[in-house]
Design an enzyme around this catalytic site. Structure first.
Site, PDB file in Angstrom:
ATOM      1  N   LYS A  11     130.837  89.915  42.360  1.00 22.72           N
ATOM      2  CA  LYS A  11     131.222  90.885  43.399  1.00 22.72           C
ATOM      3  C   LYS A  11     131.610  90.172  44.703  1.00 22.72           C
ATOM      4  O   LYS A  11     131.346  88.964  44.866  1.00 22.72           O
ATOM      5  CB  LYS A  11     130.055  91.851  43.630  1.00 22.72           C
ATOM      6  CG  LYS A  11     129.729  92.715  42.408  1.00 22.72           C
ATOM      7  CD  LYS A  11     128.735  93.814  42.767  1.00 22.72           C
ATOM      8  CE  LYS A  11     128.424  94.702  41.582  1.00 22.72           C
ATOM      9  NZ  LYS A  11     127.582  95.858  41.963  1.00 22.72           N
ATOM     10  N   TYR A  51     134.582 102.603  38.501  1.00 24.15           N
ATOM     11  CA  TYR A  51     133.223 103.160  38.567  1.00 24.15           C
ATOM     12  C   TYR A  51     133.216 104.689  38.424  1.00 24.15           C
ATOM     13  O   TYR A  51     132.285 105.333  38.897  1.00 24.15           O
ATOM     14  CB  TYR A  51     132.566 102.761  39.893  1.00 24.15           C
ATOM     15  CG  TYR A  51     131.990 101.354  39.897  1.00 24.15           C
ATOM     16  CD1 TYR A  51     130.909 101.013  39.092  1.00 24.15           C
ATOM     17  CD2 TYR A  51     132.500 100.369  40.746  1.00 24.15           C
ATOM     18  CE1 TYR A  51     130.358  99.742  39.114  1.00 24.15           C
ATOM     19  CE2 TYR A  51     131.952  99.088  40.780  1.00 24.15           C
ATOM     20  CZ  TYR A  51     130.878  98.789  39.957  1.00 24.15           C
ATOM     21  OH  TYR A  51     130.322  97.526  39.987  1.00 24.15           O
ATOM     22  N   ASN A 114     124.970  93.352  45.427  1.00 27.47           N
ATOM     23  CA  ASN A 114     124.018  92.795  44.447  1.00 27.47           C
ATOM     24  C   ASN A 114     124.645  91.745  43.519  1.00 27.47           C
ATOM     25  O   ASN A 114     124.233  91.580  42.372  1.00 27.47           O
ATOM     26  CB  ASN A 114     123.298  93.913  43.670  1.00 27.47           C
ATOM     27  CG  ASN A 114     124.227  94.700  42.764  1.00 27.47           C
ATOM     28  OD1 ASN A 114     125.439  94.561  42.849  1.00 27.47           O
ATOM     29  ND2 ASN A 114     123.659  95.521  41.907  1.00 27.47           N
ATOM     30  N   HIS A 117     128.086  92.472  38.497  1.00 25.02           N
ATOM     31  CA  HIS A 117     128.061  93.673  37.659  1.00 25.02           C
ATOM     32  C   HIS A 117     128.121  93.215  36.208  1.00 25.02           C
ATOM     33  O   HIS A 117     128.802  92.228  35.901  1.00 25.02           O
ATOM     34  CB  HIS A 117     129.272  94.574  37.946  1.00 25.02           C
ATOM     35  CG  HIS A 117     129.475  95.628  36.893  1.00 25.02           C
ATOM     36  ND1 HIS A 117     128.753  96.803  36.881  1.00 25.02           N
ATOM     37  CD2 HIS A 117     130.273  95.654  35.782  1.00 25.02           C
ATOM     38  CE1 HIS A 117     129.113  97.509  35.815  1.00 25.02           C
ATOM     39  NE2 HIS A 117     130.029  96.837  35.141  1.00 25.02           N
ATOM     40  N   GLU A 128     135.305  98.600  29.815  1.00 21.85           N
ATOM     41  CA  GLU A 128     135.416  97.819  31.060  1.00 21.85           C
ATOM     42  C   GLU A 128     136.295  96.569  30.874  1.00 21.85           C
ATOM     43  O   GLU A 128     137.035  96.190  31.776  1.00 21.85           O
ATOM     44  CB  GLU A 128     134.021  97.426  31.545  1.00 21.85           C
ATOM     45  CG  GLU A 128     133.221  98.637  31.994  1.00 21.85           C
ATOM     46  CD  GLU A 128     131.853  98.293  32.559  1.00 21.85           C
ATOM     47  OE1 GLU A 128     131.178  99.213  33.041  1.00 21.85           O
ATOM     48  OE2 GLU A 128     131.442  97.109  32.521  1.00 21.85           O
TER      49      GLU A 128
HETATM   50  P1  CMP Z   1     126.490  97.846  39.201  1.00 22.38           P
HETATM   51  O1  CMP Z   1     125.803  97.190  38.069  1.00 22.38           O
HETATM   52  O2  CMP Z   1     127.789  97.268  39.638  1.00 22.38           O
HETATM   53  O3  CMP Z   1     126.725  99.393  38.849  1.00 22.38           O
HETATM   54  C1  CMP Z   1     126.872 100.382  39.851  1.00 22.38           C
HETATM   55  C2  CMP Z   1     126.490  99.894  41.209  1.00 22.38           C
HETATM   56  O4  CMP Z   1     126.162 100.883  42.159  1.00 22.38           O
HETATM   57  C3  CMP Z   1     125.228  99.053  41.104  1.00 22.38           C
HETATM   58  O5  CMP Z   1     125.506  97.840  40.464  1.00 22.38           O
HETATM   59  C4  CMP Z   1     124.811  98.951  42.577  1.00 22.38           C
HETATM   60  O6  CMP Z   1     125.443  97.872  43.250  1.00 22.38           O
HETATM   61  C5  CMP Z   1     125.355 100.253  43.165  1.00 22.38           C
HETATM   62  N1  CMP Z   1     124.275 101.160  43.585  1.00 22.38           N
HETATM   63  C6  CMP Z   1     124.017 101.545  44.843  1.00 22.38           C
HETATM   64  N2  CMP Z   1     122.964 102.386  44.891  1.00 22.38           N
HETATM   65  C7  CMP Z   1     122.526 102.529  43.605  1.00 22.38           C
HETATM   66  C8  CMP Z   1     121.466 103.245  43.000  1.00 22.38           C
HETATM   67  N3  CMP Z   1     120.620 104.011  43.708  1.00 22.38           N
HETATM   68  N4  CMP Z   1     121.309 103.165  41.662  1.00 22.38           N
HETATM   69  C9  CMP Z   1     122.157 102.399  40.906  1.00 22.38           C
HETATM   70  N5  CMP Z   1     123.187 101.696  41.436  1.00 22.38           N
HETATM   71  C10 CMP Z   1     123.371 101.742  42.776  1.00 22.38           C
END
Ligand code: CMP
Length: 142
Positions: A11, A51, A114, A117, A128
């Protein structure tokens, strides 16, 4: 264990920190092979399409804004049990809950920023992967 393919995205936060190499090293050292890569800078609309499954969630708008805030590196990984293995290496979505030694524990700052992904199932991995890559881009290493 079955050979699988999965999508990984480094990311914008992790690209900006210059830890692409560290993240790929972890995949390779754990038996996953990179079979396609693409660096791109998504628009908010493209991030929204990727997403779309989260479109009703309260964090959707922030997620699309963040994922379009800078370049990302999308990759296809191949290997035994690739979907779950990648998820283990990433650690929990919220870095506060991520196990020590995981990518998110070491590189993520928040649940939004974070670092990585990864596809959550083999079915979603197929969807994906085809968002970023065509058949000719995928170079099996088996
Ligand atoms: P990712 O694995 O990319 O999938 C969806 C993303 O939404 C997740 O990582 C997080 O970075 C983001 N996100 C933000 N808030 C939440 C939440 N409460 N629960 C899950 N994903 C979240």
């Amino acid at each position: 264990m079955a050979i699988q393919r999965t999508l990984s995205i480094i990311k914008p936060d992790a690209v900006a920190k210059n830890v692409i190499g560290d993240i790929i090293r972890r995949f390779e050292e754990n038996g996953l092979s990179v079979i396609a890569t693409r660096m791109t800078h998504l628009s908010a609309k493209q991030a929204g399409r990727f997403y779309a499954v989260h479109k009703e969630r309260p964090f959707y708008k922030d997620l699309c804004g963040f994922m379009s805030s800078g370049p990302i590196l999308a990759m296809t990984l191949e290997g035994s049990n690739a979907v779950n293995l990648n998820r283990q290496l990433m650690g929990a979505t919220n870095p506060k809950e991520a196990e020590e030694g995981t990518i998110r524990a070491d590189h993520a700052n928040s649940i939004d920023a974070n670092a990585v992904h990864g596809s959550d199932s083999e079915e979603n991995a197929g969807i994906e992967i085809s968002f970023f890559f065509g058949d000719l881009d995928l170079n099996s290493r088996l």
